[in-house]
Design a protein around this motif. Sequence first.
Motif, PDB file in Angstrom:
ATOM      1  N   ASP A 233     102.438 -19.066 -58.301  1.00  0.00           N
ATOM      2  CA  ASP A 233     101.729 -18.218 -57.344  1.00  0.00           C
ATOM      3  C   ASP A 233     100.753 -19.124 -56.579  1.00  0.00           C
ATOM      4  OD1 ASP A 233     101.257 -15.842 -56.006  1.00  0.00           O
ATOM      5  OD2 ASP A 233     100.917 -14.678 -57.806  1.00  0.00           O
TER       6      ASP A 233
ATOM      7  N   HIS B 249     101.503 -19.544 -52.607  1.00  0.00           N
ATOM      8  CA  HIS B 249     100.882 -19.203 -51.313  1.00  0.00           C
ATOM      9  C   HIS B 249      99.969 -20.358 -50.925  1.00  0.00           C
ATOM     10  CE1 HIS B 249     101.655 -14.729 -51.854  1.00  0.00           C
ATOM     11  NE2 HIS B 249     101.700 -15.133 -53.112  1.00  0.00           N
TER      12      HIS B 249
ATOM     13  N   SER C 219     102.007 -15.804 -44.840  1.00  0.00           N
ATOM     14  CA  SER C 219     101.679 -14.568 -44.113  1.00  0.00           C
ATOM     15  C   SER C 219     101.493 -14.820 -42.623  1.00  0.00           C
ATOM     16  CB  SER C 219     100.425 -13.883 -44.646  1.00  0.00           C
ATOM     17  OG  SER C 219      99.932 -14.460 -45.786  1.00  0.00           O
TER      18      SER C 219
ATOM     19  N   GLU D  18     103.402  -5.338 -59.865  1.00  0.00           N
ATOM     20  CA  GLU D  18     102.523  -6.357 -60.444  1.00  0.00           C
ATOM     21  C   GLU D  18     101.462  -5.721 -61.338  1.00  0.00           C
ATOM     22  OE1 GLU D  18     100.496  -8.430 -57.332  1.00  0.00           O
ATOM     23  OE2 GLU D  18      99.670  -9.953 -58.676  1.00  0.00           O
TER      24      GLU D  18
ATOM     25  N   HIS E 117     106.031  -8.222 -48.465  1.00  0.00           N
ATOM     26  CA  HIS E 117     104.860  -8.374 -49.345  1.00  0.00           C
ATOM     27  C   HIS E 117     104.970  -7.517 -50.595  1.00  0.00           C
ATOM     28  CE1 HIS E 117     100.777  -7.572 -50.950  1.00  0.00           C
ATOM     29  NE2 HIS E 117     100.919  -8.854 -51.125  1.00  0.00           N
TER      30      HIS E 117
ATOM     31  N   GLU F  59     106.415 -13.874 -44.548  1.00  0.00           N
ATOM     32  CA  GLU F  59     106.033 -12.607 -45.170  1.00  0.00           C
ATOM     33  C   GLU F  59     105.856 -11.488 -44.148  1.00  0.00           C
ATOM     34  OE1 GLU F  59     103.120 -11.873 -48.743  1.00  0.00           O
ATOM     35  OE2 GLU F  59     101.939 -11.932 -46.904  1.00  0.00           O
TER      36      GLU F  59
ATOM     37  N   PHE G  68      96.284 -19.916 -49.260  1.00  0.00           N
ATOM     38  CA  PHE G  68      95.078 -19.585 -50.013  1.00  0.00           C
ATOM     39  C   PHE G  68      94.522 -20.793 -50.775  1.00  0.00           C
ATOM     40  CE2 PHE G  68      96.643 -15.312 -49.234  1.00  0.00           C
ATOM     41  CZ  PHE G  68      95.485 -14.573 -49.089  1.00  0.00           C
TER      42      PHE G  68
ATOM     43  N   HIS H  82     106.613 -11.036 -60.180  1.00  0.00           N
ATOM     44  CA  HIS H  82     105.769 -10.340 -61.178  1.00  0.00           C
ATOM     45  C   HIS H  82     106.557  -9.335 -62.044  1.00  0.00           C
ATOM     46  CE1 HIS H  82     102.564 -12.502 -59.366  1.00  0.00           C
ATOM     47  NE2 HIS H  82     102.480 -11.756 -58.284  1.00  0.00           N
TER      48      HIS H  82
ATOM     49  N   SER I  75      95.111 -18.421 -54.835  1.00  0.00           N
ATOM     50  CA  SER I  75      94.487 -17.103 -54.726  1.00  0.00           C
ATOM     51  C   SER I  75      94.445 -16.415 -56.085  1.00  0.00           C
ATOM     52  CB  SER I  75      95.287 -16.242 -53.743  1.00  0.00           C
ATOM     53  OG  SER I  75      96.654 -16.633 -53.712  1.00  0.00           O
TER      54      SER I  75
ATOM     55  N   HIS J   1     106.970  -9.170 -53.752  1.00  0.00           N
ATOM     56  CA  HIS J   1     106.110  -8.846 -54.903  1.00  0.00           C
ATOM     57  C   HIS J   1     106.487  -7.428 -55.341  1.00  0.00           C
ATOM     58  CE1 HIS J   1     103.341 -11.773 -52.815  1.00  0.00           C
ATOM     59  NE2 HIS J   1     103.197 -12.190 -54.050  1.00  0.00           N
TER      60      HIS J   1
ATOM     61  N   ILE K  48     104.211  -7.809 -43.721  1.00  0.00           N
ATOM     62  CA  ILE K  48     103.233  -6.919 -44.347  1.00  0.00           C
ATOM     63  C   ILE K  48     102.752  -5.920 -43.300  1.00  0.00           C
ATOM     64  CG2 ILE K  48     101.310  -8.559 -43.944  1.00  0.00           C
ATOM     65  CD1 ILE K  48     100.189  -7.682 -46.703  1.00  0.00           C
TER      66      ILE K  48
ATOM     67  N   TRP L  54      90.187  -7.843 -57.362  1.00  0.00           N
ATOM     68  CA  TRP L  54      90.770  -9.034 -56.714  1.00  0.00           C
ATOM     69  C   TRP L  54      91.222  -8.688 -55.288  1.00  0.00           C
ATOM     70  CZ3 TRP L  54      95.803  -9.722 -54.833  1.00  0.00           C
ATOM     71  CH2 TRP L  54      96.090 -11.011 -54.368  1.00  0.00           C
ATOM     72  N   LEU L  55      91.948  -7.559 -55.164  1.00  0.00           N
ATOM     73  CA  LEU L  55      92.467  -7.170 -53.852  1.00  0.00           C
ATOM     74  C   LEU L  55      91.319  -6.903 -52.872  1.00  0.00           C
ATOM     75  CD1 LEU L  55      95.193  -6.814 -52.477  1.00  0.00           C
ATOM     76  CD2 LEU L  55      95.178  -4.418 -53.135  1.00  0.00           C
TER      77      LEU L  55
ATOM     78  N   ARG M  28      89.418 -13.097 -46.999  1.00  0.00           N
ATOM     79  CA  ARG M  28      90.658 -13.648 -46.468  1.00  0.00           C
ATOM     80  C   ARG M  28      90.443 -14.533 -45.226  1.00  0.00           C
ATOM     81  NH1 ARG M  28      96.118 -10.135 -45.845  1.00  0.00           N
ATOM     82  NH2 ARG M  28      97.481 -11.853 -45.372  1.00  0.00           N
TER      83      ARG M  28
HETATM   84  O1  MCF Z   1     100.953 -12.864 -55.809  1.00  0.00           O
HETATM   85  C1  MCF Z   1      99.568 -12.759 -55.651  1.00  0.00           C
HETATM   86  C2  MCF Z   1      99.130 -11.396 -56.086  1.00  0.00           C
HETATM   87  N1  MCF Z   1      99.848 -10.330 -55.439  1.00  0.00           N
HETATM   88  C3  MCF Z   1      99.959 -10.157 -54.095  1.00  0.00           C
HETATM   89  N2  MCF Z   1      99.691 -10.958 -53.125  1.00  0.00           N
HETATM   90  C4  MCF Z   1      99.250 -12.223 -53.130  1.00  0.00           C
HETATM   91  C5  MCF Z   1      99.137 -13.063 -54.237  1.00  0.00           C
HETATM   92  N3  MCF Z   1      98.553 -14.186 -53.848  1.00  0.00           N
HETATM   93  C6  MCF Z   1      98.345 -14.097 -52.545  1.00  0.00           C
HETATM   94  N4  MCF Z   1      98.766 -12.923 -52.088  1.00  0.00           N
HETATM   95  C7  MCF Z   1      98.658 -12.590 -50.659  1.00  0.00           C
HETATM   96  C8  MCF Z   1      99.806 -11.856 -50.087  1.00  0.00           C
HETATM   97  O2  MCF Z   1     100.794 -12.726 -49.663  1.00  0.00           O
HETATM   98  O3  MCF Z   1      97.535 -11.787 -50.487  1.00  0.00           O
HETATM   99  C9  MCF Z   1      97.737 -10.888 -49.461  1.00  0.00           C
HETATM  100  C10 MCF Z   1      99.164 -11.071 -48.975  1.00  0.00           C
HETATM  101  O4  MCF Z   1      99.225 -11.756 -47.776  1.00  0.00           O
HETATM  102  C11 MCF Z   1      97.436  -9.595 -50.117  1.00  0.00           C
HETATM  103  S1  MCF Z   1      97.509  -8.182 -49.150  1.00  0.00           S
HETATM  104  C12 MCF Z   1      95.898  -7.682 -48.831  1.00  0.00           C
END
Ligand code: MCF
Length: 404
Positions: A307, A64, A122, A211, A181, A142, A67, A259, A310, A208, A144, A82-83, A90
Amino acid sequence: MKILVADYIYTPTGFVENQAIAFTETIQAIDSIEVLQKKYPEAEIIQTEANSVIYPGFINTHVHLEFSANKTSLKYGSFMPWLDSVIEYRDELMGECNNEVMQKECDVMLHSGITTFGAISSFGNELEVCEKTPQRVVFFNELIGSNAMYADMLYGDFMERVKASQSCEESSRITPAVAIHSPYSVHPIILQKAVNVAKQNKLPLSAHFLESQAEREWLEKGTGELKGFFEKFFNTSTPVTNIEEFMFAFDTYPTHFTHCVQATKEELDYLADKGHSIAHCPRSNRYLGCGRLNIEDLNLPCSVATDGLSSNDSLSIFDELRAALMLHHQAPMQELANRLIRSVTSDAADILGLNCGRITEGKLADFAIVTLKEKPKREEEIALWTILHTKEVSNVYIEGIKYV
Ligand code: MCF
Ligand code: FE
């Protein structure tokens, strides 16, 4: 015509000694330098340094770039924190991530020998950089969005990005592609529409999948940490799909699933049966607390990928391969080293459907030249010494042109 000479060449039948490669944009012949010189008397001879190994250019199937500005903003250690931090930072991270930052990371990849990468996009922000960078780029647009109310708008925006990447196909090394996504973040209606777009246009497809433990629990039972996340940020409390429904949506089109750490043996067998493949991201899985993919039990094609920044600390393929050697500590060392090299060359090329990743006649002339510190004492250890000792490669060729 050029002829590249090295002590070793990594071919589909193993490492061969004292051979050379004649190439234009594609590989024309592999033979001894004497034979090739006779066959192509006008060719430019390029002698590599002592103890060099010519590899096909390495392929990083999942990154990605958007990021790339992340250093200390995102929280590592466990998936849900993390999320949460992705939601919090972001916009700030995207703002800081200009073309210069992304181009720098493409250069890091290039100097580690990556001649092809799969960019998960994205917003489409990295399209210009991906057009300019010398590498081949499989540009994964992507999709989403789990809220049915916004589905049409999100799908419309996704299609605009797909078209923008398609319009670069002729003038760059970009291959347009589609990324879903994840099962928790994409509504099944638009998911199926996007899969159809990939199928109809024969575009590479990625997603993904499974994971984290939190993802599994949410999809199976509608409980766990993701429940709180969706209630807090999206005002919903039930998942839009489940594991089976998501998997079945890809049944008729081979997909590159990223993953799969939390997938069961049955699910992995199902994916294998449908011709799918896996992108394994060892450092990302470790940094987000997702666990270890049991690569020893896999019976489907598998690439190793970085990856994004990020969930990583570098985009160097060698940093990733060294991490994989450590993470899979129980695996026999030499076998694992050889498998890892295959996972970023021929296996990755087959997965993305590209005519590179192997040093054989007719393949694209994409090369990464690794120079070992001294002559390997035993041929069976070349893959291992390559992984352990290489910080940067000595030279890189893409389509016959030298870039490093
Ligand atoms: O692969 C890693 C971890 N899993 C999921 N998403 C992401 C990763 N690195 C960046 N992302 C991005 C994904 O493409 O983060 C966002 C998406 O746009 C997460 S969704 C809130
Ligand atoms: Fe990812």
